[in-house]
Design an enzyme around this catalytic site. Structure first.
Site, mmCIF file in Angstrom:
data_model
loop_
_atom_site.group_PDB
_atom_site.id
_atom_site.type_symbol
_atom_site.label_atom_id
_atom_site.label_comp_id
_atom_site.label_asym_id
_atom_site.label_seq_id
_atom_site.Cartn_x
_atom_site.Cartn_y
_atom_site.Cartn_z
ATOM 1 N N LYS A 169 11.442 -5.939 -8.218
ATOM 2 C CA LYS A 169 11.800 -4.769 -7.409
ATOM 3 C C LYS A 169 13.114 -4.999 -6.641
ATOM 4 C CE LYS A 169 6.990 -3.212 -6.879
ATOM 5 N NZ LYS A 169 5.970 -2.689 -5.914
ATOM 6 N N TYR A 195 5.333 5.916 -11.404
ATOM 7 C CA TYR A 195 4.270 5.748 -10.418
ATOM 8 C C TYR A 195 3.439 7.025 -10.239
ATOM 9 C CZ TYR A 195 5.614 1.076 -8.755
ATOM 10 O OH TYR A 195 5.844 -0.283 -8.632
ATOM 11 N N ASN A 221 7.505 -5.420 -1.903
ATOM 12 C CA ASN A 221 6.645 -6.554 -2.273
ATOM 13 C C ASN A 221 7.060 -7.248 -3.576
ATOM 14 O OD1 ASN A 221 5.733 -4.613 -3.998
ATOM 15 N ND2 ASN A 221 3.599 -4.666 -3.343
ATOM 16 N N HIS A 230 6.298 -5.709 -9.592
ATOM 17 C CA HIS A 230 5.243 -4.851 -10.149
ATOM 18 C C HIS A 230 4.656 -5.560 -11.350
ATOM 19 C CE1 HIS A 230 3.121 -1.431 -11.919
ATOM 20 N NE2 HIS A 230 3.587 -1.878 -13.079
ATOM 21 N N GLU A 290 2.939 1.464 -19.837
ATOM 22 C CA GLU A 290 4.110 1.047 -19.050
ATOM 23 C C GLU A 290 5.161 0.336 -19.907
ATOM 24 O OE1 GLU A 290 1.721 0.675 -14.787
ATOM 25 O OE2 GLU A 290 2.625 -1.123 -15.638
HETATM 26 P P1 GDP Z 1 0.090 -3.202 -7.030
HETATM 27 O O1 GDP Z 1 -0.549 -2.882 -8.339
HETATM 28 O O2 GDP Z 1 -0.371 -4.519 -6.450
HETATM 29 O O3 GDP Z 1 1.590 -3.117 -7.079
HETATM 30 O O4 GDP Z 1 -0.410 -2.115 -5.966
HETATM 31 P P2 GDP Z 1 -0.760 -0.549 -6.148
HETATM 32 O O5 GDP Z 1 -0.791 -0.172 -7.589
HETATM 33 O O6 GDP Z 1 -1.985 -0.291 -5.337
HETATM 34 O O7 GDP Z 1 0.445 0.187 -5.420
HETATM 35 C C1 GDP Z 1 1.693 0.323 -6.058
HETATM 36 C C2 GDP Z 1 2.788 -0.021 -5.080
HETATM 37 O O8 GDP Z 1 2.797 0.947 -4.040
HETATM 38 C C3 GDP Z 1 2.630 -1.362 -4.353
HETATM 39 O O9 GDP Z 1 3.113 -2.458 -5.077
HETATM 40 C C4 GDP Z 1 3.443 -1.126 -3.103
HETATM 41 O O10 GDP Z 1 4.834 -1.310 -3.375
HETATM 42 C C5 GDP Z 1 3.196 0.336 -2.815
HETATM 43 N N1 GDP Z 1 2.105 0.484 -1.836
HETATM 44 C C6 GDP Z 1 0.786 0.295 -2.025
HETATM 45 N N2 GDP Z 1 0.084 0.524 -0.894
HETATM 46 C C7 GDP Z 1 0.999 0.877 0.033
HETATM 47 C C8 GDP Z 1 0.908 1.247 1.412
HETATM 48 O O11 GDP Z 1 -0.160 1.306 1.999
HETATM 49 N N3 GDP Z 1 2.089 1.575 2.025
HETATM 50 C C9 GDP Z 1 3.301 1.528 1.382
HETATM 51 N N4 GDP Z 1 4.408 1.855 2.047
HETATM 52 N N5 GDP Z 1 3.414 1.162 0.087
HETATM 53 C C10 GDP Z 1 2.287 0.843 -0.578
HETATM 54 MG MG MG Z 2 -0.626 -1.117 -9.428
#
Ligand code: GDP
Ligand code: MG
Length: 142
Positions: free
Chosen positions: A11, A51, A114, A117, A128
């Protein structure tokens, strides 16, 4: 164990930190092979489409805005159990909760910025990988 493919994105925060090479080393160290890669700056439309599963979540706008804030490095990884292995290397979504030694614990600042991905299941991995590397099978090196 099955040979799988998964989609990984380094990222904008990690690209800015200049740690693409360090993250690639972790893939390689875990036996994951980079079989396709592309550095690009995502448009709002691409990030929103990628996303789309999160479009109704409160953080969707922030997520798209972050993912379009700078260049990203996108790769398809291949190896035994690649999907789970990559998720293990990444660590928990919130870097504060990520285990020591994981990519997110070592390189990420916050839940939105973070670092990486990674696809979370075989179905999403297929979608994807095809999203960023259409026609992948024709040029994947082995
Ligand atoms: P991942 O699969 O571990 O990347 O997590 P998810 O699929 O749940 O979420 C996708 C991405 O959305 C995450 O990697 C974060 O960059 C973002 N994200 C998830 N939860 C939050 C949140 O509570 N707040 C914010 N600002 N970003 C979030
Ligand atoms: Mg995810």
């Amino acid at each position: 164990m099955a040979i799988e493919r998964t989609l990984s994105i380094i990222k904008p925060d990690a690209v800015k930190k200049n740690v693409i090479g360090q993250i690639y080393s972790r893939f390689e160290g875990a036996g994951l092979k980079v079989i396709a890669a592309r550095m690009t700056w995502l448009s709002e439309q691409e990030a929103g489409q990628f996303y789309a599963v999160h479009k109704d979540r409160p953080f969707f706008k922030d997520l798209v805005s972050f993912m379009t804030s700078g260049p990203v490095m996108i790769q398809a990884l291949e190896g035994e159990n690649a999907i789970a292995k990559n998720r293990e290397l990444m660590g928990a979504t919130d870097p504060k909760k990520a285990e020591k030694g994981t990519i997110r614990a070592d390189f990420a600042e916050s839940i939105d910025a973070n670092a990486v991905h990674g696809s979370d299941a075989p179905e999403t991995a297929a979608v994807e990988v095809a999203f960023f590397f259409p026609g992948m099978n024709t040029y994947a090196g082995r």
